[in-house]
Design an enzyme around this catalytic site. Structure first.
Site, PDB file in Angstrom:
ATOM      1  N   THR A   1       0.963  -1.029  -0.005  1.00 15.53           N
ATOM      2  CA  THR A   1       0.035  -0.133   0.118  1.00 15.53           C
ATOM      3  C   THR A   1       0.956   1.136   0.036  1.00 15.53           C
ATOM      4  O   THR A   1       2.119   1.117   0.343  1.00 15.53           O
ATOM      5  CB  THR A   1      -0.878   0.011   1.328  1.00 15.53           C
ATOM      6  OG1 THR A   1      -0.203   0.182   2.281  1.00 15.53           O
ATOM      7  CG2 THR A   1      -1.836  -1.057   1.172  1.00 15.53           C
TER       8      THR A   1
ATOM      9  N   LYS B   1       8.059   1.357   3.111  1.00 13.50           N
ATOM     10  CA  LYS B   1       8.831   1.975   4.006  1.00 13.50           C
ATOM     11  C   LYS B   1       8.342   2.522   5.149  1.00 13.50           C
ATOM     12  O   LYS B   1       9.048   2.775   6.341  1.00 13.50           O
ATOM     13  CB  LYS B   1       9.880   3.086   3.097  1.00 13.50           C
ATOM     14  CG  LYS B   1      10.565   2.527   2.241  1.00 13.50           C
ATOM     15  CD  LYS B   1      11.037   3.709   1.037  1.00 13.50           C
ATOM     16  CE  LYS B   1       9.785   3.708   0.090  1.00 13.50           C
ATOM     17  NZ  LYS B   1       9.996   4.312  -1.044  1.00 13.50           N
TER      18      LYS B   1
ATOM     19  N   VAL C   1      14.411  -0.902  -0.123  1.00 12.98           N
ATOM     20  CA  VAL C   1      15.774  -0.039  -0.614  1.00 12.98           C
ATOM     21  C   VAL C   1      16.435  -0.400  -1.632  1.00 12.98           C
ATOM     22  O   VAL C   1      16.410  -1.598  -2.077  1.00 12.98           O
ATOM     23  CB  VAL C   1      16.941  -0.248   0.716  1.00 12.98           C
ATOM     24  CG1 VAL C   1      18.223   0.599   0.403  1.00 12.98           C
ATOM     25  CG2 VAL C   1      16.293   0.177   2.042  1.00 12.98           C
TER      26      VAL C   1
ATOM     27  N   GLY D   1      14.895  -0.562  -4.793  1.00 10.96           N
ATOM     28  CA  GLY D   1      13.974  -1.126  -5.753  1.00 10.96           C
ATOM     29  C   GLY D   1      14.484  -2.460  -5.912  1.00 10.96           C
ATOM     30  O   GLY D   1      14.222  -3.179  -5.127  1.00 10.96           O
TER      31      GLY D   1
ATOM     32  N   GLY E   1       6.858   8.230 -12.944  1.00  9.13           N
ATOM     33  CA  GLY E   1       6.267   7.386 -12.176  1.00  9.13           C
ATOM     34  C   GLY E   1       7.437   7.219 -10.926  1.00  9.13           C
ATOM     35  O   GLY E   1       7.001   6.148 -10.502  1.00  9.13           O
TER      36      GLY E   1
ATOM     37  N   GLU F   1       7.520   9.911  -5.376  1.00  3.51           N
ATOM     38  CA  GLU F   1       6.417   9.524  -4.319  1.00  3.51           C
ATOM     39  C   GLU F   1       5.158  10.424  -4.542  1.00  3.51           C
ATOM     40  O   GLU F   1       5.270  11.337  -5.090  1.00  3.51           O
ATOM     41  CB  GLU F   1       6.786   9.816  -2.944  1.00  3.51           C
ATOM     42  CG  GLU F   1       7.854   8.929  -2.518  1.00  3.51           C
ATOM     43  CD  GLU F   1       7.653   7.497  -2.362  1.00  3.51           C
ATOM     44  OE1 GLU F   1       6.485   6.879  -2.018  1.00  3.51           O
ATOM     45  OE2 GLU F   1       8.670   6.631  -2.770  1.00  3.51           O
TER      46      GLU F   1
ATOM     47  N   ASP G   1      11.936   9.875   1.998  1.00  2.00           N
ATOM     48  CA  ASP G   1      12.325   8.728   1.502  1.00  2.00           C
ATOM     49  C   ASP G   1      13.596   8.223   1.637  1.00  2.00           C
ATOM     50  O   ASP G   1      13.849   7.045   1.997  1.00  2.00           O
ATOM     51  CB  ASP G   1      12.190   8.932  -0.117  1.00  2.00           C
ATOM     52  CG  ASP G   1      12.030   7.528  -0.787  1.00  2.00           C
ATOM     53  OD1 ASP G   1      11.341   6.624  -0.288  1.00  2.00           O
ATOM     54  OD2 ASP G   1      13.334   7.396  -1.398  1.00  2.00           O
TER      55      ASP G   1
ATOM     56  N   LYS H   1      15.189   4.941   4.217  1.00  3.33           N
ATOM     57  CA  LYS H   1      15.971   3.860   3.567  1.00  3.33           C
ATOM     58  C   LYS H   1      17.361   3.753   4.619  1.00  3.33           C
ATOM     59  O   LYS H   1      17.922   2.782   4.793  1.00  3.33           O
ATOM     60  CB  LYS H   1      16.377   4.061   2.036  1.00  3.33           C
ATOM     61  CG  LYS H   1      15.111   3.825   1.230  1.00  3.33           C
ATOM     62  CD  LYS H   1      15.435   4.514  -0.137  1.00  3.33           C
ATOM     63  CE  LYS H   1      14.139   4.228  -0.995  1.00  3.33           C
ATOM     64  NZ  LYS H   1      13.977   5.080  -2.222  1.00  3.33           N
TER      65      LYS H   1
ATOM     66  N   GLY I   1      10.234   2.402  -9.578  1.00  2.00           N
ATOM     67  CA  GLY I   1       9.579   1.699 -10.901  1.00  2.00           C
ATOM     68  C   GLY I   1       8.908   0.415 -10.289  1.00  2.00           C
ATOM     69  O   GLY I   1       9.365  -0.129  -9.340  1.00  2.00           O
TER      70      GLY I   1
END
Ligand code: HSE
Length: 342
Positions: free
Chosen positions: A96, A125, A152, A154, A207, A210, A221, A225, A317
């Protein structure tokens, strides 16, 4: 392995795409037999205890919101918490949207899964940034696995690399570009002289950013991480409030031009050195392996014996991040097969 997917945004859709494609191959490779038995989103859910077929997963994706309108298996109005509680499954995949105020609804989804004996894979996260020490303890207490490698880097296995490949060594410090959006913005500003605002709009269109752009540009963000790396890799017990954080709002084209004259550039660097966890714009030489362009992430682990190791890859992504979910599911599958808890 029966899976409940909670969240059906860009990562959730990526998860169904990847699992559909991998159903056959992975079953053959490692005896992994994933079945998505439910997808829960804000409108309700789609539930089939025998597993949603690849064709059905594709039809759900094509029809779009609301997913609960599915004529065969739609359950309008049922909450994700009810789905987690009532549907039989081994794993909950929680994807989510991130919320760093109180980590909801992901926090409740994850704790409900633990308490009902389900393993959890998440790319979210928020819960980790606010309560990672408590969540890892709760998972252990309930004897379930908790995996989050997509949080972390992706799709780039930064957590896995440090945890497994560097297992025999001691990691002394970590420094990295941990946010793709800000790296894209700074690259556009320095290489193409695009304004901060135009570069941000492009990052949103592509995209990477956030939902709330402040998450990226104010360094939240990257700070999330840093918290995850510090806890998982360096055994620190820290949360978001312990990270000294500065974003990139004040980085100007002029500052980047000045840095370029010194064969350097400015990057938003997250670091864990000694007791200090920071995120801030930092000048680094163009020759530094961390100096990667565009949406790439890069992280350097300084180790006691093997020196510096730098890992570079796409840090954002939907499909890339979904690949990390598959990695975590396979890890859980392997652990269950060998009945090892760690
Ligand atoms: N907005 C994040 C980034 C997404 O740009 O890196 C991946 O965490």
């Amino acid at each position: 392995m029966r899976i409940i997917l909670v969240g059906y945004g860009v990562v959730g859709k990526g998860v169904t795409t990847i699992l559909s494609r991998r159903y056959v191959e992975k079953t053959r490779d490692v005896g992994f037999n994933p079945k998505i038995v439910a997808i829960a989103d804000i409108d309700g859910a789609v539930i089939n205890p025998r597993g949603l077929s690849p064709e059905k997963l594709e039809a759900i994706k094509q029809r779009g919101f609301p997913i609960s309108a599915d004529p065969d298996f739609g359950r309008p109005g049922i909450s994700a918490l009810d789905v987690i509680e009532s549907v039989e499954a081994e794993v909950v995949v929680e994807v989510t949207p991130v919320n760093i105020q109180n980590a909801e609804p992901a926090m409740s989804h994850i704790t409900k899964a633990f308490k009902t004996g389900k393993h959890v894979v998440t790319t979210n996260k928020g819960p980790l940034a606010l309560a990672m020490p408590a969540l890892t303890e709760l998972a252990e207490f309930n004897n379930v696995y908790f995996r989050f490698s997509g949080t972390v880097g992706g799709g780039t296995p930064m957590l896995e690399f440090a945890k497994r490949c560097l297992a025999g060594d001691k990691i002394l410090s970590i420094r990295g570009i941990l946010n793709g959006t800000t790296n894209y913005i700074l690259t556009e500003m320095s290489k193409n002289h695009v304004s901060f605002q135009d570069a941000l709009v492009n990052a949103q269109k592509l995209g990477y950013a956030e939902r709330e752009p402040s998450m990226d540009i104010d360094g939240f963000d990257a700070a999330c991480k840093v918290v995850i790396l510090a806890n998982w890799i360096m055994n620190k017990k820290i949360t978001l409030k312990d990270v000294d954080r500065t974003g990139i709002r004040d980085v100007s084209l002029q500052m980047l031009e000045e840095a370029a004259k010194r064969n350097s550039t400015l990057k938003l660097i997250g670091s864990i050195e000694g007791d200090r966890a920071t995120v801030k714009p930092t000048e680094i030489p163009l020759t530094n392996p961390l100096c990667v362009s565009g949406v790439l992430n890069a992280v350097t682990f300084q180790t006691e014996f093997a020196g510096e190791q730098t890992l570079i890859g796409k840090g954002a992504g939907g499909i890339e991040t979904a690949s990390a979910v598959l990695r975590d599911l396979l890890d859980i599958r392997r652990k269950l097969a060998t009945k090892l808890l760690n």
